[in-house]
Design a protein around this motif. Structure first.
Motif, PDB file in Angstrom:
ATOM      1  N   TYR A  14       6.392   0.440   6.523  1.00  0.00           N
ATOM      2  CA  TYR A  14       5.703  -0.142   7.669  1.00  0.00           C
ATOM      3  C   TYR A  14       5.083  -1.481   7.293  1.00  0.00           C
ATOM      4  O   TYR A  14       4.921  -1.798   6.121  1.00  0.00           O
ATOM      5  CB  TYR A  14       4.596   0.801   8.171  1.00  0.00           C
ATOM      6  N   ILE A  15       4.723  -2.217   8.323  1.00  0.00           N
ATOM      7  CA  ILE A  15       3.946  -3.446   8.151  1.00  0.00           C
ATOM      8  C   ILE A  15       2.629  -3.257   8.883  1.00  0.00           C
ATOM      9  O   ILE A  15       2.610  -2.847  10.051  1.00  0.00           O
ATOM     10  CB  ILE A  15       4.666  -4.667   8.778  1.00  0.00           C
ATOM     11  N   ALA A  16       1.531  -3.506   8.182  1.00  0.00           N
ATOM     12  CA  ALA A  16       0.226  -3.559   8.843  1.00  0.00           C
ATOM     13  C   ALA A  16      -0.111  -5.041   8.982  1.00  0.00           C
ATOM     14  O   ALA A  16      -0.117  -5.778   7.991  1.00  0.00           O
ATOM     15  CB  ALA A  16      -0.825  -2.837   8.023  1.00  0.00           C
ATOM     16  N   GLU A  17      -0.340  -5.488  10.192  1.00  0.00           N
ATOM     17  CA  GLU A  17      -0.591  -6.906  10.434  1.00  0.00           C
ATOM     18  C   GLU A  17      -1.993  -7.087  10.999  1.00  0.00           C
ATOM     19  O   GLU A  17      -2.359  -6.440  11.990  1.00  0.00           O
ATOM     20  CB  GLU A  17       0.433  -7.465  11.430  1.00  0.00           C
ATOM     21  N   TYR A  71       0.855  -1.187   0.000  1.00  0.00           N
ATOM     22  CA  TYR A  71       0.000   0.000   0.000  1.00  0.00           C
ATOM     23  C   TYR A  71       0.886   1.230   0.000  1.00  0.00           C
ATOM     24  O   TYR A  71       1.650   1.443   0.941  1.00  0.00           O
ATOM     25  CB  TYR A  71      -0.904   0.018   1.244  1.00  0.00           C
ATOM     26  N   ARG A  72       0.791   2.006  -1.038  1.00  0.00           N
ATOM     27  CA  ARG A  72       1.548   3.258  -1.086  1.00  0.00           C
ATOM     28  C   ARG A  72       0.585   4.375  -0.728  1.00  0.00           C
ATOM     29  O   ARG A  72      -0.438   4.554  -1.388  1.00  0.00           O
ATOM     30  CB  ARG A  72       2.147   3.481  -2.472  1.00  0.00           C
ATOM     31  N   SER A 123      -0.465   8.831  10.726  1.00  0.00           N
ATOM     32  CA  SER A 123       0.230  10.033  11.214  1.00  0.00           C
ATOM     33  C   SER A 123       1.698   9.716  11.515  1.00  0.00           C
ATOM     34  O   SER A 123       2.439  10.567  11.990  1.00  0.00           O
ATOM     35  CB  SER A 123      -0.461  10.571  12.463  1.00  0.00           C
ATOM     36  N   GLU A 124       2.106   8.483  11.221  1.00  0.00           N
ATOM     37  CA  GLU A 124       3.491   8.092  11.431  1.00  0.00           C
ATOM     38  C   GLU A 124       4.393   8.825  10.426  1.00  0.00           C
ATOM     39  O   GLU A 124       3.945   9.225   9.360  1.00  0.00           O
ATOM     40  CB  GLU A 124       3.656   6.576  11.237  1.00  0.00           C
ATOM     41  N   GLY A 157       7.055  -0.385  12.235  1.00  0.00           N
ATOM     42  CA  GLY A 157       8.062  -0.079  11.226  1.00  0.00           C
ATOM     43  C   GLY A 157       8.704  -1.342  10.689  1.00  0.00           C
ATOM     44  O   GLY A 157       8.912  -2.309  11.422  1.00  0.00           O
ATOM     45  N   LYS A 158       9.005  -1.325   9.423  1.00  0.00           N
ATOM     46  CA  LYS A 158       9.619  -2.487   8.797  1.00  0.00           C
ATOM     47  C   LYS A 158      11.098  -2.521   9.166  1.00  0.00           C
ATOM     48  O   LYS A 158      11.771  -1.500   9.099  1.00  0.00           O
ATOM     49  CB  LYS A 158       9.482  -2.347   7.289  1.00  0.00           C
TER      50      LYS A 158
END
Lengths: 500, 250
Positions: A106-109, A45-46, A100-101, A75-76
């Motif tokens: 990043y990783i969304a899990e 996801y960009r 807002s990071e 964070g990745k």
């Protein structure tokens, strides 16, 4: 021959050893497992910072099962850096979260827990957070809760912008709270191939410096003043062409000289001297002059001396100057930059209603010849009701705005003004600014082709994007865009891209 | 036959090559005794060696009769997984302070798993410090854990007094040093030491003042001096002069 045979037998024995079959003894049992179907969902996801991250995975739920959802964002890990802590961002199946990071990978899990049998399933999504703070207009406004910032990008601001966007609430999303106090100013400081690339936001009791690339906080007022005992009351701020960060705080001049490290570019003590400044600054001030302000106590312009942190008078005027900078004798209404890298100041006589526009060349050295011209505005229509001013960088015209009208003032030719734009009834102008990115690299053909006018109707704010002719100042009567803003606009400022 | 031999020799050579790769010789480690050297360094581009420090009791409360200074030290040799003791030792030459009267060495530590530690020296606030500055040249004392290491870093000089002594460094922005000026700075800023950034190209460490910080201090002092002189107008101490009779200026 036999010797060779033995060698091969020995080698074969070693290799065959690794082929030994694993004689395990396992029992297998089927269990109801939640299956998460990510088909049709992109691998990465960009997403722009401060926009919505929306992921809607399909899941196959075994009949009669009780499920619980948890979305984690972290964070990745790209190198051998420490694993950043995970943040729970949702407990719903479908994720809708405003990122807002800071900019990064990043990783969304998604973790689905089957409460019926205790089994967990998870799926990972790559999220690449970028920010596009290049070429746009920053809108600072006041809400009932405090100040906030929107960021507007339209095709009128850069050839690279295809669609119109309005990113809302940059300040509150970044800080988790609104800007304290009464919002005053927003300004983008950008210097090619230098560290200067930040946005300064100020209210009457707070100050913050944000990263120019993504609006993450660099430091707040606790770390922006060398003398922490100073009462914080910012009134105006500019980054000058002489690379000085200049601020008026409590009617006094504060200058942060440039340096190699952002952490050391802080505001020092107020410049020493007997003066009280009007809350206006010009960015078109040379490094030799340091900074320039208008001293309301003695009705004069003052300049800054870096080596002693003091202010003082300009040199005496040479023969034929339109006025003496050391003795203006008027009240300042506004000051801004305009054509020929000059500074333009609007004045009102101390007695009577006479109005004046003075042109000054602060981008030069103090040679006694800085007074460029004085223009009598007294007879212009509605000039006594004028509240906002802008001066063209391309033509000999300026705008002044009353509560609901914008006039085009041809100061260099006829010294007359004509109505340029009328705001709809019920709205009142609260701010007027050109799109004037500094530096203007890559968008020189867009600079000052748009005028932004903010209004307030008592409950809602609007920002009109007006197309203008850069040399004549003629305003196209049909706005290019009208943006809704969740507050009363206090200031607007262009955000450039720059190099390095 | 001949061909089979060649193939066999080839196979053996390859296998042997892999086998011999594991026989690489280790590089020799540090085999000397563990040693120690002073490791005070300036925060500049070259990390310049710092071999002296000044101290005054004047900024401490009157009842404070001693203070401990710590000098950074660094080890040579393997890292050890236990605390190790370090100790200072007086060099008689050039030393005017008397051990047991003006100062004492107490054991310091290089913590387990570390290569750096602190060597403490307890300084006493004796009466004579009101009138003179005492000097201690010290080196690394031999302990069960360490011997002295790098020759260039085996001497450190401490000077202290109970009166004003010019701090090192003395900021350029404050102009010529005088005791009166220094006292004025301590009174106005509450700061007596000015560890400072030595190069604008090296970011100042926490606790250090940048050049711009020092310039700003000078600016504040200039304003305060004017105010103080205005308050003292007509009084004997107007305007503020130093011990040599020169006007105090910033």
């Amino acid at each position: 021959m036999k010797r060779i045979l033995y060698i091969y037998i020995a080698l074969a024995a070693v290799f065959i050893q690794s082929c030994k079959k694993d004689l395990g003894n396992y029992d297998y049992m089927d269990t109801e497992v939640v299956r998460i179907d990510t088909g049709g969902i992109g691998a990465t996801y960009r997403i722009l910072r401060l926009s919505h991250l929306q992921i809607e995975p399909e899941i196959q739920i075994p009949e009669g099962q009780d499920l619980q959802y948890q979305w984690l964002l972290y964070g990745k890990q790209t190198t051998n850096n420490a694993v950043p802590p995970a943040k729970e961002v949702s407990n719903q199946l479908n994720l809708d979260y405003i990122i807002s990071e800071p900019v990064g990978e990043y990783i969304a899990e998604l973790i689905v827990t089957n409460n019926t049998n205790g089994l967990k399933s998870n799926v990972l999504f790559n999220v690449s957070v970028t920010a596009n703070m290049e070429f746009g207009m920053m809108i600072l406004y006041q809400t009932a809760q405090g100040g906030d910032v929107d960021f507007i990008r339209t095709p009128a601001l850069s050839a690279d912008i295809a669609t119109t966007t309005q990113t809302k609430g940059l300040y509150s999303l970044t800080m988790g709270k609104y800007l304290a106090g009464q919002a005053k100013f927003i300004w983008s400081a950008r210097q090619a191939y230098q560290i200067t690339n930040w946005i300064t936001v100020g209210s009457d009791n707070s100050l913050g410096r944000f990263l120019g690339s993504d609006f993450t906080l660099i430091r707040d007022q606790e770390e922006l003043f060398r003398n922490r005992e100073l009462e914080i009351n910012p009134q105006a701020y500019v980054f000058t062409i002489g690379s000085q960060q200049v601020m008026i705080n409590g009617d006094k001049l504060l200058v942060a000289t440039t340096g190699f490290f952002e952490s050391d570019i802080k505001f020092g003590s107020p410049a020493d001297g007997d003066y009280e400044l009007a809350p206006y600054l010009s960015p078109k001030v040379s490094s030799g002059l340091g900074a320039v302000g208008y001293d309301t106590k003695h009705s004069r312009f003052i300049r800054y001396f870096i080596s002693t942190n003091t202010v003082g008078d300009f040199s005496a005027p040479v023969e034929g100057q339109a006025f003496d900078l050391r003795n203006i004798g008027k009240d300042m209404l506004y000051m801004t930059s305009g054509a020929s890298n000059y500074t333009y100041a609007f004045f009102k006589d101390k007695t009577g209603d006479a109005r004046w526009l003075y042109g000054l060349n602060f981008s030069a050295t103090d040679n006694g010849a800085l007074a460029i011209g004085a223009y009598n505005m007294t007879s212009l229509p509605e000039i006594s009701s004028a509240k906002f001013y802008q001066v063209s960088g391309f033509g000999g015209y300026a705008y002044y705005a009353t509560a609901d009208k914008i006039y085009n003032y041809a100061y260099q030719s006829t010294n007359t003004a004509s109505l340029a734009f009328q705001i709809p009834e019920g709205e009142e102008i609260t701010c007027m600014k050109y799109y004037r990115p500094t530096p203007n690299s890559m968008v020189a053909d867009k600079e000052e082709r748009v005028l932004y006018v903010a209004t307030w109707n008592g409950t809602n704010g609007k920002v009109y994007e007006l197309a203008i002719n850069e040399t004549s100042g003629v305003v196209n009567q049909t706005p290019l865009n009208v943006f809704e803003v969740d507050g009363k606009v206090a200031d607007m400022s262009a955000r450039a891209k720059g190099f390095g | 036959m001949n061909f089979l031999y060649k193939v066999t020799i080839g196979v053996l050579l390859i296998v042997g090559l892999f086998a011999l790769a594991g026989c690489e010789k280790d590089i020799d480690g540090y085999t000397q005794d563990p040693r120690l050297y002073f490791f005070e360094r300036a925060n500049d581009v070259n990390r310049t060696r710092v071999s002296s420090r000044t101290f005054t009791f004047l900024t401490l409360a009157d009842e404070e009769m001693k203070d401990t200074l710590y000098i950074k030290v660094k080890t040579m040799g393997e890292i050890v997984n236990r605390d190790r003791q370090v100790m200072g030792k007086t060099i008689a030459e050039g030393t005017t302070a008397i051990e047991g009267v003006d100062f004492d060495f107490i054991p310091g530590l290089v913590p387990a798993g570390n290569i750096e530690g602190l060597l403490p020296v307890v300084l006493y606030r004796t009466l004579r410090l009101k009138n003179e500055t005492v000097v201690l040249n010290l080196t690394i004392g031999e302990t069960a854990d360490f011997k002295a290491g790098v020759i260039e870093d085996e001497v450190f000089t401490l000077s202290w007094a109970d009166r004003l002594i010019q701090p090192n460094p003395w900021p350029f922005y404050f102009g010529a040093y005088s005791n009166v000026k220094y006292q004025f700075i301590i009174d106005e800023l509450g700061i007596a030491e000015f560890p400072s950034q030595l190069s604008p190209r090296v970011e100042n460490l926490p606790g250090e003042y940048s050049l711009a910080d020092l310039q700003d201090m000078a600016s504040r002092l200039r304003v305060r001096l004017r105010e103080v002189n205005t308050e003292n107008f007509g009084k004997p101490n107007y305007p503020l002069r130093d011990e040599n009779g020169a006007l105090v200026v910033f």
